[in-house]
Design a protein around this motif. Structure first.
Motif, PDB file in Angstrom:
ATOM      1  N   SER A  53      10.109  54.091  42.982  1.00 55.04           N
ATOM      2  CA  SER A  53      11.759  53.961  41.721  1.00 55.04           C
ATOM      3  C   SER A  53      12.507  54.553  43.066  1.00 55.04           C
ATOM      4  N   SER A  57      15.854  52.550  43.779  1.00 51.53           N
ATOM      5  CA  SER A  57      17.286  52.351  42.940  1.00 51.53           C
ATOM      6  C   SER A  57      18.112  53.195  43.148  1.00 51.53           C
ATOM      7  N   ILE A 226      11.893  57.359  35.438  1.00 50.79           N
ATOM      8  CA  ILE A 226      11.431  57.329  36.243  1.00 50.79           C
ATOM      9  C   ILE A 226       9.364  59.024  36.175  1.00 50.79           C
ATOM     10  N   GLU A 229       7.428  56.238  34.301  1.00 51.49           N
ATOM     11  CA  GLU A 229       6.554  56.385  35.201  1.00 51.49           C
ATOM     12  C   GLU A 229       5.177  56.888  35.583  1.00 51.49           C
ATOM     13  N   GLY A 292      15.814  44.464  37.913  1.00 51.10           N
ATOM     14  CA  GLY A 292      14.195  45.235  37.622  1.00 51.10           C
ATOM     15  C   GLY A 292      12.747  44.550  38.247  1.00 51.10           C
ATOM     16  N   THR A 422      16.419  49.141  37.712  1.00 51.68           N
ATOM     17  CA  THR A 422      15.308  49.570  38.831  1.00 51.68           C
ATOM     18  C   THR A 422      14.873  50.636  37.706  1.00 51.68           C
ATOM     19  N   ALA A 423      14.808  51.553  37.309  1.00 50.83           N
ATOM     20  CA  ALA A 423      14.076  52.518  36.744  1.00 50.83           C
ATOM     21  C   ALA A 423      13.678  52.749  35.889  1.00 50.83           C
ATOM     22  N   GLY A 426      10.431  50.075  35.942  1.00 48.67           N
ATOM     23  CA  GLY A 426       9.242  50.238  36.195  1.00 48.67           C
ATOM     24  C   GLY A 426       8.631  51.428  35.180  1.00 48.67           C
ATOM     25  N   SER A 427       9.498  51.744  34.952  1.00 49.46           N
ATOM     26  CA  SER A 427       9.087  53.380  33.930  1.00 49.46           C
ATOM     27  C   SER A 427       8.410  51.820  32.353  1.00 49.46           C
TER      28      SER A 427
END
Length: 649
Positions: A53, A57, A226, A229, A292, A422-423, A426-427
């Motif tokens: 990530s 990001s 993050i 994740e 994302g 993006t974070a 991903g999360s």
């Protein structure tokens, strides 16, 4: 003294444009090419989901935070100097990324690469504005737009080819090393072709405090996402409260700087312009939504379905193709349909992403990439109707003096949105992947649903803006308004042709715009004051007039002259002369156009306006002759060159 903007154009401007396009292609390629390399990074150096990530990001975050200060550095210290510095730093950071022995090294180098990209990008735009004007500027920016689309489409496929050809363990390194030869060539040609920097006046201090406050606040928003994740420890959600406090401090600091006449990172007064504030909010939330999907889909195709990096890159081409087709359509229609077109584009993206999420969850058969190509193309096509048109509309009512800063802040918001989005994607993806014990279909669907929700939020911003605009228009029509402050007619237009009319206040810099109607007339309301009236139409010389608006309506009738063509053949004693330089100077002695004769000695000069010119032809002894151009048709001038020695004899 240096030349004025109307001086002779740089004869190497088109070659310099290629240098700018190569540099722009390289920085934008690094956004899309990295996505398909993420599983290779996990395999090669043991990168964790959090590291992945940050690689994506973190680049977007530092890129965005560097944009506005870097634009001012280019203005103050020279665009050529900052361009070459940014390019050198980008190449160096790319080498450090490729040589990374561990994930921490890679993340730090990637953050530095983002700073270098943010330093480089404003210089590209600034150099294009400096080198070109009029129609040539439109062509140059069109080439840059094509470069953006090309880099987006090629990135995933090129990354896949590199990883497949070199191997999963080391292939990701060449995703960064590929920038080395491109960057070195761009530096060498840039040293030779880019225009020298002129001396500038007072140097402005960048708003480093504002940049740090905003950057730390965004990082604190991203950290718990993050951490979610990893699922190793409980996410520290309280950091978002600290981030909110830092954002309050950022606003107070920016206001303090602005009130003292200094240069804040964000001019908060711009947010009082409704179209700009709504467009900025829509852009930031939209970028958080749609960016994302690339991280989530890359991991789904490669780790969930077992695709190679090349197959994964090809699977996402449908979105890139759709987003490459529609910007041309959007650019032509944005001024006709305005914000409703952006709303339509956002709706298409939401539909495309929602359909993709549903198919990912429900479909488990073969040829998944072909099944998802349809909704991804719809989403990509809609995206092309959102990004550039939204930026155009957001900047439409911004005073010209603030245009550069406003555009920089707009891009900064988009990059910050990309980093947070993006974070968040991903999360959601990795969180669901852990809870479902490796169900990539449900994890990918949840990540896409999160992106869809953000796009729907952007859609709501657009709908609210449309409703507010219509409410304001309805109120203005129901009130008994006095006659238009400035009205008139435009002559010289072809049937069904329109002219654009703008009225700019010389006190407040507020701009009012309209177009001529079917009867070639226009009308604009404005309070009392001094204005600049500008009337423009394609292929005609613009007309600008000072207008004083008072208690009584003002009538201004304008005639537009059509541009004309100058042609001819340059002869020498032995016949037509190829390679002769033909320069056209106006009555003030300023060079308007420069061209070179072809192999038959012919030359053509377009986009000249009626008037007196001097044509200077050089090959042997220079020839200079006056030429009168009229609207009656193409003019012709056939000069005869003589040897210098023959004249002396």
């Amino acid at each position: 003294m240096h030349s004025s903007p109307s001086a002779e154009p740089d004869p190497q401007r088109w070659r310099a444009l290629w240098v700018c396009l190569i540099a722009g292609f390289m920085t934008l390629l690094d956004v899309s090419i990295v996505n398909v390399a993420l599983p290779s990074m996990e395999h090669g150096i043991g990168a964790t989901p959090a590291d992945v990530s940050w690689v994506v990001s973190g680049y977007a975050l530092t890129f965005g935070l560097a944009l506005v200060p870097s634009g001012r550095l280019g203005d103050d210290y020279g665009r050529r100097r900052m361009f070459l510095l940014g390019l050198a730093l980008f190449v160096a950071a790319s080498v450090l990324c490729g040589a990374a022995p561990n994930a921490t090294w890679l993340v730090v180098a990637r953050l530095g690469q983002g700073v270098a990209g943010g330093l480089l990008n404003p210089q590209i735009i600034g150099l294009m504005q400096q080198l070109f004007s009029g129609r040539e500027r439109g062509k140059a920016f069109g080439a840059f737009g094509a470069t953006v689309g090309l880099s987006t489409a090629i990135g995933p496929v090129l990354g896949g080819l590199l990883i497949q050809g070199i191997g999963v363990d080391q292939g990701w390194r060449w995703v960064f090393y590929v920038n080395l030869p491109i960057g070195i060539l761009a530096i060498l040609f840039g040293l030779r072709l880019l225009p020298k920097d002129a001396r500038s006046g007072r140097k402005r201090t960048p708003d480093l405090v504002g940049s740090v406050l905003l950057g730390v606040a965004v990082v604190l928003v991203m950290l718990p996402l993050i951490e979610e994740e990893e699922q190793a420890t409980a996410p520290r959600w309280w950091l978002m409260g600290v981030a909110a406090g830092l954002l309050v401090l950022f606003v107070l600091w920016e206001r303090w700087l602005g009130n003292r006449g200094k240069q804040p990172l964000v001019n908060l007064k711009l947010l009082t312009v409704r179209s700009y504030s709504m467009g900025s909010a829509l852009g930031m939330v939209y970028f958080a939504g749609f960016t994302g999907i690339f991280l989530v889909l890359t991991l789904f195709f490669q780790q969930g379905l077992g695709y190679t990096a090349l197959q994964a890159g090809a699977a996402m081409l449908a979105f890139a193709i759709g987003s490459a087709i529609s910007p041309t359509i959007g650019g032509r229609l944005v001024h006709r349909f305005g914000r409703p077109m952006v709303v339509l584009g956002t709706l298409l993206v939401a539909i495309g992403l929602a359909a993709t999420a549903w198919l990912v969850r429900e479909y488990s058969g073969a040829n998944t990439a072909f099944v998802l190509a349809g909704p991804l193309f719809v989403g990509g096509f809609g995206s092309g109707l959102v990004i550039s048109p939204n930026s155009t509309l957001a900047l439409e009512e911004v005073p010209p003096a603030e245009g550069g800063t406003a555009a920089g802040v707009l891009q900064t918001g988009q990059r910050i949105g990309s980093a947070v989005g993006t974070a968040l994607g991903g999360s959601l993806f990795f969180g669901e992947l852990g809870r479902s014990h490796g169900d990539y279909h449900s994890a990918t669907a949840l990540g896409l649903i999160g992106s869809t929700a953000l796009v729907v939020l952007a859609l709501l911003f657009g709908v609210v803006d449309v409703l507010l605009s219509r409410t304001r228009k309805r109120r203005s029509t129901t009130q008994s308004a006095p006659p238009a402050a400035v009205s008139g007619s435009v002559s010289g237009l072809a049937p069904a042709e329109t002219a654009s009319v703008s009225l700019t206040s010389l006190e407040t810099h507020e701009v009012r715009r309209t177009t001529t109607g079917a009867d070639n007339t226009f009308a604009l309301d404005a309070p009392a004051g001094t204005y600049l009236l500008l009337v423009q139409a394609g292929g005609r010389e613009p007309v600008a007039r000072h207008v004083q608006v008072g208690a009584e309506p003002v009538r201004e009738d304008v005639g537009l002259a059509r541009s004309v063509r100058l042609t001819g053949t340059v002869h020498a004693i032995r016949g037509p002369f190829p390679g002769a330089q033909v320069a056209v100077l106006d009555a003030k002695g300023q060079v308007q156009r420069v061209t070179v004769t072809d192999e038959a000695g012919h030359y053509t000069v377009d986009d000249l306006f009626p008037g007196e010119y001097t044509v200077v032809v050089t090959g042997y002894q220079p020839v200079a002759e006056p030429v009168q151009l009229t609207t009656e048709g193409p003019a012709r001038f056939d000069p005869l060159l003589r040897l210098v020695s023959a004249d002396k004899a």
